[in-house]
Design an enzyme around this catalytic site. Structure first.
Site, PDB file in Angstrom:
ATOM      1  N   ASP A  54      21.524  43.802 106.231  1.00 40.70           N
ATOM      2  CA  ASP A  54      21.670  44.210 104.834  1.00 40.70           C
ATOM      3  C   ASP A  54      20.320  44.706 104.327  1.00 40.70           C
ATOM      4  O   ASP A  54      19.273  44.280 104.840  1.00 40.70           O
ATOM      5  CB  ASP A  54      22.132  42.987 104.018  1.00 40.70           C
ATOM      6  CG  ASP A  54      22.831  43.394 102.733  1.00 40.70           C
ATOM      7  OD1 ASP A  54      23.018  44.605 102.505  1.00 40.70           O
ATOM      8  OD2 ASP A  54      23.202  42.499 101.962  1.00 40.70           O
TER       9      ASP A  54
ATOM     10  N   ARG B 258      33.506  43.591  93.306  1.00 35.85           N
ATOM     11  CA  ARG B 258      32.883  42.287  93.037  1.00 35.85           C
ATOM     12  C   ARG B 258      32.977  41.953  91.551  1.00 35.85           C
ATOM     13  O   ARG B 258      33.259  40.824  91.175  1.00 35.85           O
ATOM     14  CB  ARG B 258      31.417  42.283  93.477  1.00 35.85           C
ATOM     15  CG  ARG B 258      30.724  40.981  93.076  1.00 35.85           C
ATOM     16  CD  ARG B 258      29.297  40.910  93.536  1.00 35.85           C
ATOM     17  NE  ARG B 258      29.233  40.768  94.973  1.00 35.85           N
ATOM     18  CZ  ARG B 258      28.284  41.315  95.724  1.00 35.85           C
ATOM     19  NH1 ARG B 258      27.351  42.051  95.174  1.00 35.85           N
ATOM     20  NH2 ARG B 258      28.288  41.132  97.013  1.00 35.85           N
TER      21      ARG B 258
ATOM     22  N   THR C 181      21.595  50.208  99.716  1.00 37.62           N
ATOM     23  CA  THR C 181      21.977  50.773  98.420  1.00 37.62           C
ATOM     24  C   THR C 181      21.229  52.079  98.215  1.00 37.62           C
ATOM     25  O   THR C 181      21.503  52.814  97.279  1.00 37.62           O
ATOM     26  CB  THR C 181      21.603  49.797  97.283  1.00 37.62           C
ATOM     27  OG1 THR C 181      20.256  49.370  97.487  1.00 37.62           O
ATOM     28  CG2 THR C 181      22.528  48.590  97.264  1.00 37.62           C
TER      29      THR C 181
ATOM     30  N   LYS D  42      30.251  46.476 101.421  1.00 41.79           N
ATOM     31  CA  LYS D  42      29.530  46.766 102.670  1.00 41.79           C
ATOM     32  C   LYS D  42      29.522  45.518 103.584  1.00 41.79           C
ATOM     33  O   LYS D  42      29.796  45.635 104.778  1.00 41.79           O
ATOM     34  CB  LYS D  42      28.096  47.231 102.367  1.00 41.79           C
ATOM     35  CG  LYS D  42      28.068  48.511 101.536  1.00 41.79           C
ATOM     36  CD  LYS D  42      26.663  49.001 101.279  1.00 41.79           C
ATOM     37  CE  LYS D  42      25.866  48.067 100.390  1.00 41.79           C
ATOM     38  NZ  LYS D  42      26.420  47.914  99.034  1.00 41.79           N
ATOM     39  N   THR D  43      29.226  44.361 103.003  1.00 40.87           N
ATOM     40  CA  THR D  43      29.220  43.136 103.807  1.00 40.87           C
ATOM     41  C   THR D  43      30.624  42.870 104.342  1.00 40.87           C
ATOM     42  O   THR D  43      30.813  42.525 105.517  1.00 40.87           O
ATOM     43  CB  THR D  43      28.761  41.941 102.946  1.00 40.87           C
ATOM     44  OG1 THR D  43      27.521  42.281 102.334  1.00 40.87           O
ATOM     45  CG2 THR D  43      28.593  40.681 103.778  1.00 40.87           C
TER      46      THR D  43
HETATM   47  N1  LIG Z   1      37.815  47.260  99.430  1.00 41.97           N
HETATM   48  C1  LIG Z   1      37.917  46.011  98.982  1.00 41.97           C
HETATM   49  N2  LIG Z   1      39.109  45.425  98.857  1.00 41.97           N
HETATM   50  C2  LIG Z   1      39.210  44.178  98.361  1.00 41.97           C
HETATM   51  N3  LIG Z   1      38.154  43.425  97.985  1.00 41.97           N
HETATM   52  C3  LIG Z   1      36.933  43.953  98.113  1.00 41.97           C
HETATM   53  C4  LIG Z   1      36.750  45.259  98.616  1.00 41.97           C
HETATM   54  N4  LIG Z   1      35.441  45.536  98.641  1.00 41.97           N
HETATM   55  C5  LIG Z   1      34.823  44.456  98.165  1.00 41.97           C
HETATM   56  N5  LIG Z   1      35.718  43.498  97.845  1.00 41.97           N
HETATM   57  C6  LIG Z   1      35.412  42.206  97.237  1.00 41.97           C
HETATM   58  O1  LIG Z   1      34.171  42.331  96.563  1.00 41.97           O
HETATM   59  C7  LIG Z   1      33.276  41.318  96.996  1.00 41.97           C
HETATM   60  C8  LIG Z   1      31.934  41.968  97.218  1.00 41.97           C
HETATM   61  O2  LIG Z   1      31.949  42.736  98.390  1.00 41.97           O
HETATM   62  P1  LIG Z   1      30.718  42.778  99.408  1.00 41.97           P
HETATM   63  O3  LIG Z   1      29.935  41.501  99.374  1.00 41.97           O
HETATM   64  O4  LIG Z   1      31.256  43.207 100.713  1.00 41.97           O
HETATM   65  O5  LIG Z   1      29.874  43.919  98.747  1.00 41.97           O
HETATM   66  P2  LIG Z   1      28.498  44.549  99.237  1.00 41.97           P
HETATM   67  O6  LIG Z   1      28.655  46.026  99.128  1.00 41.97           O
HETATM   68  O7  LIG Z   1      28.101  43.993 100.543  1.00 41.97           O
HETATM   69  O8  LIG Z   1      27.498  44.071  98.125  1.00 41.97           O
HETATM   70  P3  LIG Z   1      25.914  43.834  98.259  1.00 41.97           P
HETATM   71  O9  LIG Z   1      25.323  45.178  98.534  1.00 41.97           O
HETATM   72  O10 LIG Z   1      25.564  43.307  96.886  1.00 41.97           O
HETATM   73  O11 LIG Z   1      25.706  42.824  99.340  1.00 41.97           O
HETATM   74  C9  LIG Z   1      33.878  40.706  98.252  1.00 41.97           C
HETATM   75  O12 LIG Z   1      33.874  39.332  98.195  1.00 41.97           O
HETATM   76  C10 LIG Z   1      35.310  41.136  98.280  1.00 41.97           C
HETATM   77  O13 LIG Z   1      36.124  40.049  97.871  1.00 41.97           O
END
Ligand SMILES: Nc1ncnc2c1ncn2[C@@H]1O[C@H](COP(=O)(O)OP(=O)(O)OP(=O)(O)O)[C@@H](O)[C@H]1O
Length: 369
Positions: free
Chosen positions: A130, A238, A179, A85-86
């Site tokens: 977030d 992740r 989430t 998401k981030t």
């Molecule tokens: N679709 C994707 N392709 C490649 N790498 C990804 C992808 N999605 C996530 N990642 C990797 O996973 C890591 C975590 O992603 P991210 O921080 O965006 O998740 P998030 O959903 O925001 O998590 P949170 O809710 O815990 O903040 C990122 O650093 C990235 O390297």
């Protein structure tokens, strides 16, 4: 909004933060993890692996906005931690060639906190919020007007003499992440022009994530090595990236640096991540459920005491994955192990006597909630 108002309340205990859990398969990141994570983030929609439908829809939203020379509509992203998401919010900003401001619901406990951020945004800027479901109610209400009319009312003074001074905001794009989409009040959810739910990734997609990360980290990895890691990554990029880094350590210290299936398997055994992605805590929960309580039903608190963990840790950290894997069921009478759980731990379910409910071993009173 009242700048002096300190009566805004935070969400109740249900919203208590689940901090980094220190597990190798934990879904949060801290320390070195965060730095490497940032380096591995895809920078464009083209680099973003999987989530085909979300990517396609988002691409349309952004391309159309760009063609109109307009600011993109507000976007709501929901899904489990670590699914990207981030990363997507940063991609939205990059694709719109706009700056991004990052904050989170828990950081905005007073409407004034939000007003300060909103009033300092530049035209077209992306505001990433977030954990938007954890914002305080007064801030949330301020956000409604800001999203719809690009305006907030600043309340000056208190009581009957208080006056609202409208403050115009530049057009901006709010990207909210949560989430728990179900916790968002409908008036807030309805103000997003585009909402997307992020799904867990399948093993083939995770393999692509792993190969991409290995390339960025300059690692030599065989297809079978990537598949081995992908299968234990709980559908989460992740976690895939984190397991890759631990396997890299092992390959460097105990092997010749090349990540083969054997090296990946041996490394993940050291870190107690089994072939299905369960770690020590997950297995402890299952073992207690099976060995101490005959497969349940058993109350969550009792189960948590049995594994020496907080109730919330069992409920929020271990259970979602066990339920998703079909190893544990949450029932009104308590937690129950499924046949797959017995099989996974190599144990035999106890014989049921006629008239006995599944999991009930004739020891009433032991399974209280
Ligand atoms: N679709 C994707 N392709 C490649 N790498 C990804 C992808 N999605 C996530 N990642 C990797 O996973 C890591 C975590 O992603 P991210 O921080 O965006 O998740 P998030 O959903 O925001 O998590 P949170 O809710 O815990 O903040 C990122 O650093 C990235 O390297």
């Amino acid at each position: 909004m009242n700048w002096d108002d300190d009566t805004d309340t935070a969400p109740g205990p249900a919203a208590a933060p689940l901090t980094a859990d220190g597990r190798i398969v934990g879904a949060s990141a801290d320390g070195e993890d965060q730095a490497v994570e940032a380096a591995l983030r895809p920078k464009s929609l083209g680099e973003f692996v999987g989530q085909e439908r979300v990517r396609e829809q988002l691409d349309l939203v952004l391309t159309a906005a760009r063609a109109r020379g307009a600011t993109a509509d507000h976007v709501l992203l929901s899904g489990a931690p670590g699914l990207g998401k981030t990363t997507l919010s940063m991609i939205i900003a990059a694709e719109m060639q706009a700056p991004i401001r990052i904050t989170s619901g828990p950081a905005i406990q007073h409407a004034g906190d939000l007003a300060a951020i909103l009033s300092s945004l530049h035209e077209g800027e992306v505001l990433f919020l977030d954990e938007i479901h954890r914002m305080s109610r007064p801030a949330e209400e301020m956000l409604y007007m800001a999203m719809e009319d690009f305006r907030v009312d600043v309340i000056v003074g208190k009581g009957p003499g208080a006056t609202a001074i409208p403050l115009e905001l530049p057009p901006f794009t709010l990207v909210g992440a949560t989430t728990r989409a179900g916790l968002l009040p409908p008036p807030l959810r309805d103000r997003f022009g585009f909402t997307a739910h992020m799904e867990f990734y399948d093993p083939a997609e995770l393999e692509r994530v792993i190969h991409r990360s290995a390339q960025l980290l300059d690692l030599e990895i065989e297809t079978a090595g990537a598949a081995e890691i992908a299968g234990r990554s709980r559908g989460t990029p992740r976690i895939a990236n984190r397991l890759l880094r631990r396997v890299r350590d092992y390959a460097q210290v105990k092997a010749d640096g090349v990540i083969t299936r054997e090296v990946a398997g041996a490394a993940l055994r050291v870190y107690e991540v089994d072939d299905r992605g369960l770690d020590r805590l997950d297995r402890a929960v299952l073992q207690a459920l099976l060995k101490l309580f005959g497969g349940g039903p058993v109350g969550l608190s009792t189960l948590a005491v049995a594994v020496g963990e907080e109730r919330e840790t069992v409920e929020e950290v271990a259970e979602p994955f066990l339920v998703r894997e079909g190893l544990l069921a949450r029932t009104p009478r308590g937690r129950v192990a499924t046949p797959a759980a017995w099989a996974h731990l190599g144990l035999t379910p106890p014989q049921q006597t006629p008239g006995q409910a599944p999991g009930q071993l004739g020891r009433p009173g032991l399974f209280g909630v």
